[in-house]
Design an enzyme around this catalytic site. Structure first.
Site, short mmCIF file in Angstrom:
data_model
loop_
_atom_site.label_atom_id
_atom_site.label_comp_id
_atom_site.label_asym_id
_atom_site.label_seq_id
_atom_site.Cartn_x
_atom_site.Cartn_y
_atom_site.Cartn_z
N SER A 112 5.25 8.82 -2.46
CA SER A 112 3.96 9.82 -2.47
C SER A 112 3.59 10.89 -1.88
CB SER A 112 2.44 8.43 -2.28
OG SER A 112 2.88 7.14 -2.43
N1 SAH Z 1 5.22 3.19 0.02
C1 SAH Z 1 7.05 3.69 -0.97
C2 SAH Z 1 6.07 4.04 -2.47
C3 SAH Z 1 7.03 3.29 -2.96
S1 SAH Z 1 6.86 3.36 -5.11
C4 SAH Z 1 6.91 4.43 -0.34
O1 SAH Z 1 6.75 5.37 0.64
O2 SAH Z 1 8.18 4.90 -0.50
C5 SAH Z 1 6.17 2.20 -5.60
C6 SAH Z 1 7.01 1.17 -5.50
O3 SAH Z 1 6.43 -0.16 -5.52
C7 SAH Z 1 8.78 1.06 -6.14
O4 SAH Z 1 9.77 1.24 -5.29
C8 SAH Z 1 7.87 -0.23 -7.30
O5 SAH Z 1 9.78 -0.85 -6.92
C9 SAH Z 1 6.93 -0.93 -6.29
N2 SAH Z 1 6.81 -2.12 -6.79
C10 SAH Z 1 6.13 -1.61 -8.48
N3 SAH Z 1 5.39 -2.74 -8.63
C11 SAH Z 1 5.70 -3.81 -7.56
C12 SAH Z 1 5.40 -5.46 -7.38
N4 SAH Z 1 5.04 -5.97 -8.30
N5 SAH Z 1 5.27 -5.67 -5.88
C13 SAH Z 1 6.81 -5.41 -5.39
N6 SAH Z 1 6.81 -4.06 -5.65
C14 SAH Z 1 6.28 -3.01 -6.47
#
Ligand code: SAH
Length: 222
Positions: A68
């Site tokens: 993000s």
């Molecule tokens: N906080 C992260 C943002 C990652 S984007 C950062 O700082 O990089 C959001 C992430 O959520 C993705 O990697 C995706 O695979 C994950 N995601 C989506 N659904 C999920 C679930 N049910 N459980 C765990 N992770 C999930």
């Protein structure tokens, strides 16, 4: 902080400018500004993207996912801390570790961070990105975060980095009284908004905030 690719000595100054921008845009909690200023965002993105690491943009982190923008990370962490006294928040659950950047930011403001990721490739990438930081209070988990992580409950805060159609029941169950959930959620019509849920002894109070754009919350692991 670990030696990193390409940005070098000036990264402290670049982060300080990013923090000034965040403050100018309305982030007021000193704990959040301090955390944003102390984590090297360029240590979490591919070397080809390092020169964009402190711009206010989301960036690809592989497997179709994105980190993000800093302003969104700061906004969500500030919402998570809102109403809590100065000092650290207690245990926090982050759903969607991705590259691990936000987990590192949360580690500066919470006593313990449980961060769960459903894609093994990203779980491992986050582990590698975070290793040099030696953050003893970050616990990386591989699994479906829609189930929460009961072993770490109750949480003072739950923060989602992926957006679903509703806040999963498991998160509400695993939230402490007085705790908050900050989660992107789709409304009827498909618009995704930031939702804050506060658990009081008597009710679950919901506040709907600005429109956001997050990757989808998905069930199961891959
Ligand atoms: N906080 C992260 C943002 C990652 S984007 C950062 O700082 O990089 C959001 C992430 O959520 C993705 O990697 C995706 O695979 C994950 N995601 C989506 N659904 C999920 C679930 N049910 N459980 C765990 N992770 C999930």
């Amino acid at each position: 902080m670990a030696p990193v690719r390409g940005v070098g000595m000036e990264s402290h100054a670049v982060r300080a400018r990013m923090v000034e921008r965040l403050a100018a845009e309305g982030i007021a909690d000193a704990r959040v500004l301090g955390a944003m200023g102390s984590v090297d965002r360029h240590g979490f993105v591919d070397s080809a993207l390092v020169n964009q690491a402190y711009e206010d943009t989301s960036l690809p982190i592989g497997l179709g996912q994105t980190i993000s923008k800093p302003s969104v990370v700061a906004r969500m962490v500030e919402l998570l801390l809102a109403g809590t006294p100065q000092g650290r928040l207690g245990r926090v659950l982050e759903v969607g570790t991705g590259c691990g950047y936000q987990a590192a930011v949360l580690a500066q403001v919470a006593s313990e961070v449980y961060s769960i990721e459903r894609l093994r490739g990203l779980h491992e990438k986050a582990r590698a990105n975070l290793r040099p930081l030696r953050l003893a209070n970050v616990h990386l988990l591989f699994g479906d975060g829609m189930q929460g992580f009961a072993k770490g409950a109750p949480y003072a805060g739950i923060i989602a980095a992926a957006g679903g159609d509703a806040v999963p029941a498991a998160w509400i169950e695993q939230l402490a009284i007085g705790g908050r959930i900050v989660a992107p959620t789709s409304m009827a019509g498909g618009r995704q908004v930031l939702v804050v849920l506060e658990k009081t002894p008597r009710e679950l109070r919901q506040t709907v905030l600005e429109t956001v754009q997050f990757v989808p919350l998905k069930s199961g692991i891959a």
